[in-house]
Design an enzyme around this catalytic site. Structure first.
Site, PDB file in Angstrom:
ATOM      1  N   ARG A  15      13.763 -26.613  18.905  1.00  0.00           N
ATOM      2  CA  ARG A  15      15.209 -26.848  18.877  1.00  0.00           C
ATOM      3  C   ARG A  15      15.817 -25.864  17.890  1.00  0.00           C
ATOM      4  NH1 ARG A  15      16.605 -33.281  18.751  1.00  0.00           N
ATOM      5  NH2 ARG A  15      14.815 -34.005  19.967  1.00  0.00           N
ATOM      6  N   GLY A  41      19.155 -42.393  15.210  1.00  0.00           N
ATOM      7  CA  GLY A  41      19.276 -41.025  14.722  1.00  0.00           C
ATOM      8  C   GLY A  41      18.609 -40.813  13.374  1.00  0.00           C
ATOM      9  N   GLY A  42      17.567 -41.593  13.130  1.00  0.00           N
ATOM     10  CA  GLY A  42      16.811 -41.424  11.892  1.00  0.00           C
ATOM     11  C   GLY A  42      17.510 -41.958  10.653  1.00  0.00           C
ATOM     12  N   HIS A  79      13.549 -37.319   9.765  1.00  0.00           N
ATOM     13  CA  HIS A  79      13.353 -38.156  10.957  1.00  0.00           C
ATOM     14  C   HIS A  79      13.989 -37.568  12.208  1.00  0.00           C
ATOM     15  CE1 HIS A  79      11.685 -41.032   8.236  1.00  0.00           C
ATOM     16  NE2 HIS A  79      12.830 -41.235   7.622  1.00  0.00           N
ATOM     17  N   HIS A  85       4.053 -38.901  15.932  1.00  0.00           N
ATOM     18  CA  HIS A  85       5.063 -39.501  16.805  1.00  0.00           C
ATOM     19  C   HIS A  85       4.712 -39.071  18.229  1.00  0.00           C
ATOM     20  CE1 HIS A  85       9.365 -40.510  18.028  1.00  0.00           C
ATOM     21  NE2 HIS A  85       8.872 -39.872  19.073  1.00  0.00           N
ATOM     22  N   LYS A  99       5.433 -52.210   8.511  1.00  0.00           N
ATOM     23  CA  LYS A  99       4.407 -51.506   7.749  1.00  0.00           C
ATOM     24  C   LYS A  99       4.782 -50.020   7.793  1.00  0.00           C
ATOM     25  CE  LYS A  99       0.236 -50.867   6.006  1.00  0.00           C
ATOM     26  NZ  LYS A  99       0.117 -51.317   4.614  1.00  0.00           N
ATOM     27  N   LEU A 122       3.691 -46.425   7.925  1.00  0.00           N
ATOM     28  CA  LEU A 122       2.467 -45.707   8.269  1.00  0.00           C
ATOM     29  C   LEU A 122       2.484 -44.359   7.544  1.00  0.00           C
ATOM     30  CD1 LEU A 122       2.456 -46.628  12.058  1.00  0.00           C
ATOM     31  CD2 LEU A 122       1.148 -47.702  10.241  1.00  0.00           C
ATOM     32  N   LYS A 145      13.680 -34.709  15.215  1.00  0.00           N
ATOM     33  CA  LYS A 145      12.662 -33.861  15.836  1.00  0.00           C
ATOM     34  C   LYS A 145      13.061 -32.386  15.788  1.00  0.00           C
ATOM     35  CE  LYS A 145      11.822 -37.775  18.747  1.00  0.00           C
ATOM     36  NZ  LYS A 145      12.312 -38.462  19.969  1.00  0.00           N
ATOM     37  N   ARG A 147      17.724 -43.146  27.838  1.00  0.00           N
ATOM     38  CA  ARG A 147      18.530 -41.985  28.217  1.00  0.00           C
ATOM     39  C   ARG A 147      17.603 -40.810  28.522  1.00  0.00           C
ATOM     40  NH1 ARG A 147      18.700 -41.873  22.402  1.00  0.00           N
ATOM     41  NH2 ARG A 147      17.326 -40.199  21.760  1.00  0.00           N
TER      42      ARG A 147
END
Ligand code: ADP
Length: 450
Positions: free
Chosen positions: A337, A164-165, A235, A208, A201, A203, A237, A291
């Site tokens: 969303r 969940g980020g 993080h 994504h 690393k 980025l 979406k 899922r």
């Protein structure tokens, strides 16, 4: 096929699964907390069972209550939706011990992919390209220092049990590494009960991009193309689309086949998503979600394949109904969303919706469980609904999205609709020219503040 499916979830995904059950002619049982007695999925289900008080750990995460609900109603399968128990291997095993099918992957695959270090190692062994980083858990701080020098700063510290980020830290200068490791370890222990860390690393400006997979657990697996979920806040979406503005057909076929081949090798069962960060023409695996995902409608809109129906079919032991060459992509789809949050501060805004008018028309889909007069409870996520729009081309899709967003009326609570109205008119977005930090940078410029 199953006779009766119990839906162990709430909100729009419970309704989404219910719709699939109805179309398959399968009876559907809704479960709900006392806070959700008036929920749409409860109203539309064939039967419903109250499983506890509002806090999720006493209701939607309450395994004994869910088992009792299966027993009382005679459900022979459980669909977990996303979140809650969707990736809980133990839950799937307990159901099996009670002769109830879990509509999802095998427990061993949920366990493997739920441990992010093991998942990365497995991905590498299966020929999936991964982000450069530690080859497992970080042992000592000295090792972390050596590694950071080897792969080069900046690096990202991640929690093996994260999700969940949460539990991620970026380190740009080496003398901040030790303190960041201490903090990340303590946070991971507190949040996930496991302080195991690994290093990657960092980025700087990737996209994504994730590949949708469908397998039948009998060695057949196909991919259903990609979704670009680069527009994120913390993080998480916010906007997803497919196809990705960054890929062409040859690139999609290549990464899709790499992933499908890996899934065939492990006999993967169910839907799943393999997530990558894509930078400088290279894919870097970050994790696999075992899922159905929030953003699955994007894929449905461009493939015309009902992912939840397929997920149920393969869970019941059927072979994949489709071959790779039967999967074709048509047009472009974007999902927004829409959350019950202030569009500037992002403060949650639960409460009663006093006016609700969703958009309609060709190519417009709303996946939402709210209705006129519905009160969004404060106990769960703040999703009002997902607006998914399809067009023949990306530019037609954007034009239609702007039109649909302008029609959308939700009054009585704050929503993030104004953010989407602005995003759909931004030059970078229109050009498809964005990366995973774009939205944070845009918000930091105060573009929406008045
Ligand atoms: P979670 O399971 O918590 O969602 P992920 O590993 O999927 O964690 O990462 C979530 C998001 O964090 C990614 O979509 C990306 O925005 C960012 N992220 C993860 N790994 C890296 C990395 N190595 N470099 C830059 N950003 C990253």
């Amino acid at each position: 096929m199953f006779d009766k499916i119990l839906i162990a979830n709430r909100g729009e995904i419970a309704l989404r699964v219910l719709r699939a059950c109805k179309e398959l002619g399968i009876a559907a049982v809704a479960v709900h907390s006392t806070a959700d007695a008036d929920a749409m999925h409860v109203r539309l289900a064939d039967e419903s069972v109250c499983i506890g008080p509002p806090p999720a750990k006493h209701s939607y995460l309450n395994i004994p209550a869910l088992l009792a609900a299966c027993e009382i109603t005679g459900a022979d399968a459980v669909h977990p939706g996303y979140g809650f128990l969707a990736e809980n291997a133990r839950f799937a095993e307990i159901l099996a011990e009670h002769n109830v099918h879990f509509i999802g992957p095998l427990p061993e695959h949920m366990r493997l992919m739920g441990d992010k270090i093991a998942a990365k190692r497995a991905a590498k062994e299966l020929g999936i390209p991964t982000v450069p980083g530690s080859d497992g858990a970080i042992g000592s701080d000295a090792e972390a220092h050596r590694l950071a020098r080897d792969i080069g700063l900046p690096v990202m510290i991640k929690a093996a049990a994260g999700g969940g980020g949460r539990g991620m830290k970026v380190v740009r200068v080496e003398n901040e590494l030790a303190a960041a490791l201490d903090m990340a370890r303590a946070e991971a222990k507190a949040a996930f009960g496991d302080g195991t860390l690994y290093l990657e690393k960092y980025l700087e400006r990737p996209r994504h991009i994730e590949i949708q997979i469908l397998g039948d657990g009998k060695g057949h697996a196909i991919h259903l193309g990609e979704r670009d979920c680069s527009l994120q806040r913390r993080h998480q979406k916010v906007w997803e689309e497919g196809p990705s503005p960054a890929l062409n057909t040859a690139m999609r076929d290549e990464i899709g086949e790499t992933v499908a081949k890996a899934m065939r090798a492990i006999n993967y069962l169910s839907v799943g998503t393999v997530e990558f960060l894509y930078e400088d023409g290279k894919f870097n695996f970050i994790e696999m979600n075992t899922r159905i995902q929030v953003e699955h409608p994007v894929t449905e809109m461009i493939t015309d394949i009902d992912l939840v129906v397929e997920q149920i079919r393969v869970a019941a032991g059927n072979n994949l109904a489709l071959t790779q060459s039967e999967v074709t992509f048509h047009g472009h789809a974007i999902e927004c969303r829409v959350n019950a949050e202030n569009p500037v501060s992002f403060r949650p805004s639960p409460g009663r919706i006093i006016h609700y008018h969703p958009p309609g028309g060709l190519g417009v889909r709303i996946d939402s469980a709210v209705y006129h007069g519905y009160a969004i409870p404060p106990f769960y996520d703040s999703l009002v609904g997902k607006l998914i729009v399809r067009g023949k081309t990306r530019s037609e899709c954007l034009m239609r999205l702007r039109r649909a967003l302008d029609e959308f009326v939700v009054e009585g609570i704050d929503t993030t609709l104004p953010l989407f109205r602005a995003l759909a008119r931004e030059t970078n977005i229109i050009d498809g020219d964005y990366h995973i930090h774009w939205l944070e940078e845009y918000l930091a410029r105060g573009a929406l503040d008045q």
